[in-house]
Motif scaffolding. Structure first.
Motif, PDB file in Angstrom:
ATOM      1  N   THR A 123       0.818  -1.214   0.000  1.00 32.98           N
ATOM      2  CA  THR A 123       0.000   0.000   0.000  1.00 32.98           C
ATOM      3  C   THR A 123       0.854   1.267   0.000  1.00 32.98           C
ATOM      4  O   THR A 123       0.307   2.371   0.074  1.00 32.98           O
ATOM      5  N   GLY A 124       2.186   1.109  -0.063  1.00 35.96           N
ATOM      6  CA  GLY A 124       3.048   2.270  -0.233  1.00 35.96           C
ATOM      7  C   GLY A 124       3.578   2.896   1.038  1.00 35.96           C
ATOM      8  O   GLY A 124       3.974   4.068   1.022  1.00 35.96           O
ATOM      9  N   PHE A 125       3.635   2.129   2.124  1.00 37.84           N
ATOM     10  CA  PHE A 125       4.188   2.653   3.373  1.00 37.84           C
ATOM     11  C   PHE A 125       5.533   1.998   3.676  1.00 37.84           C
ATOM     12  O   PHE A 125       5.762   0.825   3.355  1.00 37.84           O
ATOM     13  N   LEU A 126       6.417   2.772   4.287  1.00 40.64           N
ATOM     14  CA  LEU A 126       7.660   2.243   4.831  1.00 40.64           C
ATOM     15  C   LEU A 126       7.503   2.246   6.347  1.00 40.64           C
ATOM     16  O   LEU A 126       7.539   3.298   6.994  1.00 40.64           O
ATOM     17  N   VAL A 127       7.295   1.066   6.904  1.00 47.52           N
ATOM     18  CA  VAL A 127       6.940   0.929   8.313  1.00 47.52           C
ATOM     19  C   VAL A 127       8.176   0.578   9.140  1.00 47.52           C
ATOM     20  O   VAL A 127       8.870  -0.398   8.848  1.00 47.52           O
ATOM     21  N   THR A 128       8.417   1.367  10.176  1.00 46.10           N
ATOM     22  CA  THR A 128       9.496   1.072  11.119  1.00 46.10           C
ATOM     23  C   THR A 128       8.901   0.405  12.356  1.00 46.10           C
ATOM     24  O   THR A 128       8.091   1.017  13.062  1.00 46.10           O
ATOM     25  N   PRO A 129       9.274  -0.856  12.651  1.00 47.98           N
ATOM     26  CA  PRO A 129       8.823  -1.487  13.895  1.00 47.98           C
ATOM     27  C   PRO A 129       9.654  -0.953  15.072  1.00 47.98           C
ATOM     28  O   PRO A 129      10.886  -0.997  15.046  1.00 47.98           O
ATOM     29  N   VAL A 130       8.978  -0.436  16.080  1.00 48.60           N
ATOM     30  CA  VAL A 130       9.625   0.085  17.278  1.00 48.60           C
ATOM     31  C   VAL A 130       9.262  -0.846  18.433  1.00 48.60           C
ATOM     32  O   VAL A 130       8.084  -0.974  18.782  1.00 48.60           O
ATOM     33  N   VAL A 131      10.242  -1.522  18.992  1.00 50.81           N
ATOM     34  CA  VAL A 131       9.986  -2.508  20.039  1.00 50.81           C
ATOM     35  C   VAL A 131       9.987  -1.814  21.398  1.00 50.81           C
ATOM     36  O   VAL A 131      10.949  -1.139  21.769  1.00 50.81           O
ATOM     37  N   GLY A 132       8.870  -1.970  22.115  1.00 50.62           N
ATOM     38  CA  GLY A 132       8.743  -1.393  23.439  1.00 50.62           C
ATOM     39  C   GLY A 132       8.684  -2.469  24.508  1.00 50.62           C
ATOM     40  O   GLY A 132       8.232  -3.589  24.259  1.00 50.62           O
ATOM     41  N   TRP A 133       9.131  -2.131  25.709  1.00 50.74           N
ATOM     42  CA  TRP A 133       9.188  -3.072  26.828  1.00 50.74           C
ATOM     43  C   TRP A 133       8.293  -2.574  27.948  1.00 50.74           C
ATOM     44  O   TRP A 133       8.387  -1.418  28.370  1.00 50.74           O
ATOM     45  N   LEU A 134       7.414  -3.436  28.430  1.00 49.04           N
ATOM     46  CA  LEU A 134       6.527  -3.108  29.546  1.00 49.04           C
ATOM     47  C   LEU A 134       6.744  -4.115  30.666  1.00 49.04           C
ATOM     48  O   LEU A 134       6.756  -5.325  30.421  1.00 49.04           O
ATOM     49  N   THR A 135       6.903  -3.634  31.873  1.00 46.11           N
ATOM     50  CA  THR A 135       7.189  -4.524  33.001  1.00 46.11           C
ATOM     51  C   THR A 135       5.936  -5.097  33.632  1.00 46.11           C
ATOM     52  O   THR A 135       6.016  -5.988  34.483  1.00 46.11           O
ATOM     53  N   ALA A 136       4.754  -4.607  33.230  1.00 49.40           N
ATOM     54  CA  ALA A 136       3.489  -5.114  33.761  1.00 49.40           C
ATOM     55  C   ALA A 136       2.406  -4.901  32.717  1.00 49.40           C
ATOM     56  O   ALA A 136       2.526  -4.026  31.853  1.00 49.40           O
ATOM     57  N   PRO A 137       1.329  -5.687  32.782  1.00 49.48           N
ATOM     58  CA  PRO A 137       0.228  -5.488  31.835  1.00 49.48           C
ATOM     59  C   PRO A 137      -0.332  -4.074  31.969  1.00 49.48           C
ATOM     60  O   PRO A 137      -0.629  -3.623  33.079  1.00 49.48           O
TER      61      PRO A 137
END
Length: 220
Positions: A123-137
């Motif tokens: 669809t024409g997007f350049l997507v950057t995956p950004v990994v986030g860390w959460l210590t609790a729900p």
């Protein structure tokens, strides 16, 4: 073991968030399984998604969404929180903003660990995956206009190659289109979302002599 081994692996194998620039180019794409498909000649629009990993005591999970059935496109599909970059935004800023807008995820509970491989969509997007860390729900509230459901999928399931399928559909015109899929219970994870997860697997475990064992250790 604890989630600490996974966190260490992420920090060692992902690109630093501070390394993001608008000049980054696609490493993976929807075309990977369809090398003969002609790509349109257009400039890709920058976008970012947040891949939120939650460090549960019983093992890490990934927070994902099911898009609203009322949206104009990609209705009902499984996705990460994310969207287009606003002018002047970095990928990390956009991923956090979109996650707040879509599911009210508080940016203050997310630690950004790194960037995955840039991903080009049909669809024409350049997507950057950004990994986030959460210590609790986290506490989340889906925006009804955008998100129908928020759920968590186990890290060990998503990183198990046995769950990585090559599926296809036949469009009304043109050749058969292949894509990655990772069906989880009643949810069908496919397309760019599955491709991004497949890219993370390759990035984190591709050099391991026993990748499945390494992924299982991280999920313990």
């Amino acid at each position: 073991m604890s989630c600490s081994s996974l966190r260490q692996r992420l920090e060692a194998h992902l690109d630093p968030v501070s390394d993001w620039t608008p000049e980054r180019t696609a490493i993976r794409s929807d075309y990977d399984l369809n090398p003969g498909t002609e790509r349109p000649a257009h400039e890709l629009r920058p976008a970012a998604v947040l891949v939120p990993i939650i460090a549960h005591a019983e093992g890490p999970t990934v927070l994902m969404t099911r898009r609203s059935d009322s949206l104009a496109s990609h209705t009902g599909q499984i996705a990460f929180p994310g969207g287009r970059l606003d002018p002047g935004e970095t990928a990390g800023q956009a991923a956090l903003r979109e996650a707040f807008e879509e599911v009210a995820l508080d940016p203050g509970v997310v630690e950004l660990l790194g960037l995955g491989d840039p991903y080009e969509t049909v669809t024409g997007f350049l997507v950057t995956p950004v990994v986030g860390w959460l210590t609790a729900p986290p506490l989340v509230t889906p925006s009804p206009a955008e998100v129908a459901e928020v759920f968590e999928a186990p890290w060990d399931f998503l990183m198990d190659p046995a769950n990585h399928r090559r599926d296809f559909y036949d469009p009304e015109s043109g050749p058969r289109r292949w894509f990655w899929a990772m069906p989880y219970r009643e949810r069908y994870i496919w397309g760019a979302t599955a491709g991004i997860l497949k890219g993370l697997f390759g990035r984190l475990y591709g050099d391991e002599p026993e990748p499945l064992a390494a992924a299982a250790e991280d999920a313990a």
